[in-house]
Every structure is written in C-alpha cells, then in structure tokens.
Design a protein around this motif. Structure first.
Motif, PDB file in Angstrom:
ATOM      1  N   GLN A  44       1.090  -1.109   0.180  1.00 16.23           N
ATOM      2  CA  GLN A  44      -0.442   0.266  -0.301  1.00 16.23           C
ATOM      3  C   GLN A  44       1.155   1.506   0.412  1.00 16.23           C
ATOM      4  N   GLU A  47       1.019   5.754  -0.423  1.00 21.97           N
ATOM      5  CA  GLU A  47       0.687   7.013  -0.278  1.00 21.97           C
ATOM      6  C   GLU A  47       0.993   8.313  -0.325  1.00 21.97           C
ATOM      7  N   LEU A  96      -4.080  13.795   1.624  1.00 21.24           N
ATOM      8  CA  LEU A  96      -3.298  12.420   1.122  1.00 21.24           C
ATOM      9  C   LEU A  96      -4.157  12.927   0.012  1.00 21.24           C
ATOM     10  N   SER A 115      -3.460   7.104  -3.594  1.00 22.87           N
ATOM     11  CA  SER A 115      -3.672   5.461  -2.755  1.00 22.87           C
ATOM     12  C   SER A 115      -3.287   4.627  -3.720  1.00 22.87           C
TER      13      SER A 115
END
Length: 136
Positions: free
Chosen positions: A115, A117, A125, A128
């Motif tokens: 993952q 980000e 953010l 993603s």
C-alpha cells in the motif's frame, strides 16, 4: 522489522542513477521498521499539460517505492517484478514535492502486496495506490 536486506538511504538513492528514478528526482528519505518513504518534485518533468501532477508520475513514485520495498524483503539472488498496480488520484497537486509512504499489506514467499499513499506538502492524501509483486 520486515526488511531482510541491510541498506542505507544513500545506497537506495544511488540506485536511481541513470534511470527513470533519477530522471524524476525521486529521493528515498526515510526507512523505518515497517515503512519506506520517498519524495518526488511536482515540476515540468512530472506535471501534465494542465499544470497538475501527472497521474502516471504518481504511479511511477508508487511503483518505485513498492518495488524497492519488495526487493528489501527478499534474500540472496531473489528479485521482485510488478504484477499489478492501481492508483486512485484523490487531490490535485500543482507544485512542491509529494511524499510517498509504502507499507506491506502482505509479504509471502511468492507474492507481496504493498500500500503506497502519496501526500502533498500539507500532508493531505493525494493518491492511494496498491502494488502486487511476484518474487522471482
């Protein structure tokens, strides 16, 4: 700690010499027990024609982080190759540097899932992403 290879930030940054990582000025900045971080500028190399960070450049940063993290979780002559990458672009960025934070979701004997980000300079953010790798 999830890493199986000993490495320094200096050595990781030297890996970018003469390839896309160096061309885009992707810099590894932090390694912790379970995360790898790097940043990339939002400039003429990484913006699309409308002045925003190009989604493909975001994916380059994400895949770079996941692939290097995957490699650090292997041993000996093992290596990793990307099988699938996806990205959700959540917020536009026009300037500065974006910071990527990569963490393992799964590190198995044959596959890994990462993952990643991406954050703007205000720690919002922006993207993603998820990368699946195979160990070869």
């Amino acid at each position: 700690m999830i890493w199986k290879r000993a490495v320094t930030l200096e050595a990781l940054n030297a890996m970018g010499d003469g390839n896309m990582v160096g061309l885009l000025d992707i810099r590894f900045e932090r390694i912790t027990d379970d995360a790898l971080e790097a940043s990339m500028p939002v400039d003429d190399r990484t913006r699309q024609p409308f002045g925003l960070l190009h989604g493909g450049a975001s994916v380059v940063l994400a895949e770079t982080l996941g692939s290097v993290a995957g490699y650090l979780c292997t041993e000996g002559d093992q290596n990793v190759v990307g099988l699938e990458v996806n990205a959700n672009h959540l917020r536009s960025v026009r300037s500065g540097r974006v910071r990527g934070v990569c963490r393992a979701l799964y590190t198995g004997g044959r596959h890994q899932v990462w993952q990643i980000e991406l954050f703007d300079e205000q720690s919002r953010l922006c993207c993603s992403s998820r990368l699946t790798t195979a160990i070869v």
